[in-house]
Design an enzyme around this catalytic site. Sequence first.
Site, PDB file in Angstrom:
ATOM      1  N   ASN A 243       0.653  -1.158   0.062  1.00 42.04           N
ATOM      2  CA  ASN A 243       0.050   0.009  -0.140  1.00 42.04           C
ATOM      3  C   ASN A 243       0.829   1.058   0.018  1.00 42.04           C
ATOM      4  OD1 ASN A 243      -2.845  -0.501  -0.175  1.00 42.04           O
ATOM      5  ND2 ASN A 243      -2.739  -1.502   1.988  1.00 42.04           N
ATOM      6  N   CYS A 244       0.511   2.262  -0.850  1.00 46.16           N
ATOM      7  CA  CYS A 244       0.777   3.519  -0.755  1.00 46.16           C
ATOM      8  C   CYS A 244      -0.759   4.449  -0.366  1.00 46.16           C
ATOM      9  CB  CYS A 244       1.435   4.007  -1.984  1.00 46.16           C
ATOM     10  SG  CYS A 244       2.758   3.018  -2.291  1.00 46.16           S
ATOM     11  N   VAL A 245      -0.802   4.429   1.017  1.00 44.81           N
ATOM     12  CA  VAL A 245      -1.968   5.070   1.366  1.00 44.81           C
ATOM     13  C   VAL A 245      -1.767   5.997   2.482  1.00 44.81           C
ATOM     14  CG1 VAL A 245      -3.515   3.449   0.413  1.00 44.81           C
ATOM     15  CG2 VAL A 245      -2.823   3.199   2.766  1.00 44.81           C
TER      16      VAL A 245
END
Length: 430
Positions: A243-245
């Site tokens: 994830n890139c959140v």
Amino acid sequence: MRLELHKLCVKQLKFGDKTGFAGGTLTVDKKELLTLIAEDPLLGKNLDVDLAMPGESVRIMPVKDVIEPRWKIEGKGQVFPGMLSDVESVGEGKTLVLSGAAVVTAGKLVRFQEGIIDMSGPGADYTPYSQTCNVVLVLEPSDPEMDKHDYETACRMAGLKAAAYLAKCCADVKADKVETYDHVNIKDAMGAHAELPKVGYIYMLQTQGLLHDTYLYGVDVKKILPTLLSPLEVMDGAITSGNCVSACDKNSTYVHQNNPVIADMLKRHGKDFNFVTCIVTNENVTLADKRRSSSYATKLAGMLGLDGVVITEEGFGNPDADLVMNCWKAERLGIKTALLTDEYAGQDGASQSLADSCPEGDACVTAGNANEVIVLPPMKKVIGYAEEANVIAGGWEGSLAADGTITVELQAITGATSELGYTKLGAYTL
């Protein structure tokens, strides 16, 4: 299934000529580790490895993922199945854990969707990774114009390879302590503890694509229908983050490996309820996918005759709809629900906390308001790139002051409002 976690308790880090563990100290051969991760042609030449200890005046940013070093020492499968190793199922046998240590990957990727870890000061009070002995990989792409999906893959694999390498180098050391976990199959679970309610865990994973992905045995979870999973498989590394959140509620690989919901449900199994199984589901972006997955996940809960489910979310906004659909569909099947999320209630806390709601969602636990503002004083050392404070989610142009002070919302701090409850925020009833 029986899983033994053989834990070496890491209390100190240092660089040395050979990677290994002795007397609470994890020694890291920096050259060998750099050589390992530099094998990937997608990564650039200016890679670095640094160390950060609890209490030090050190800031790490921008952080992508955190991973607990592990290595399978007995039994089928190997750590991070489908990613580093074969796809054989895990959750049984013996796994070595470098407890107290973590691999942190840092570098400019999506930029606004990476986080900050302060090892001391007020920011350290909000991130659980201020308490781990961190081996930090500072990464860059071999080509600045590289597709971000390729660079994300390279960063993810570098972190997993480093974590496995560190633990493998310590595989011959006798554990400081051994934790044993058992979980029976569905047939036996159905007949056990007849006097107690049957409870499951609906485990929502962020899978919105566009670098918002989570992997199960190496499979992109947005491509699956909800499925059953033993809690011991989760504990043994079947789920990895891609994830890139927003950093505050990103479920890092470390958190999946140490999911506190699963740990607590196993502790209460056979006492307060009969913990039957996990149901892994996704958080896709289209309405049809949300309807399909929520119907299928709650159908599985209904087929098992569960009396109740705990539901955890990852992310906010769009995933709130998945959370609420899972809630009311389970409730209308006669299955009681308890929800775990966080809030985006504005800097004054007066705004609506979730993007969606339903009358059935009357048992909800919050992990905190991610919009609350915090001032992070300057640190003596920054590992990574401090200027990212001006673009990171929760920050704004001018968040980074000339003296190194950073003013941001809590959402910029890695793990600050973990929706799995792996956070330093909490409240207790006395």
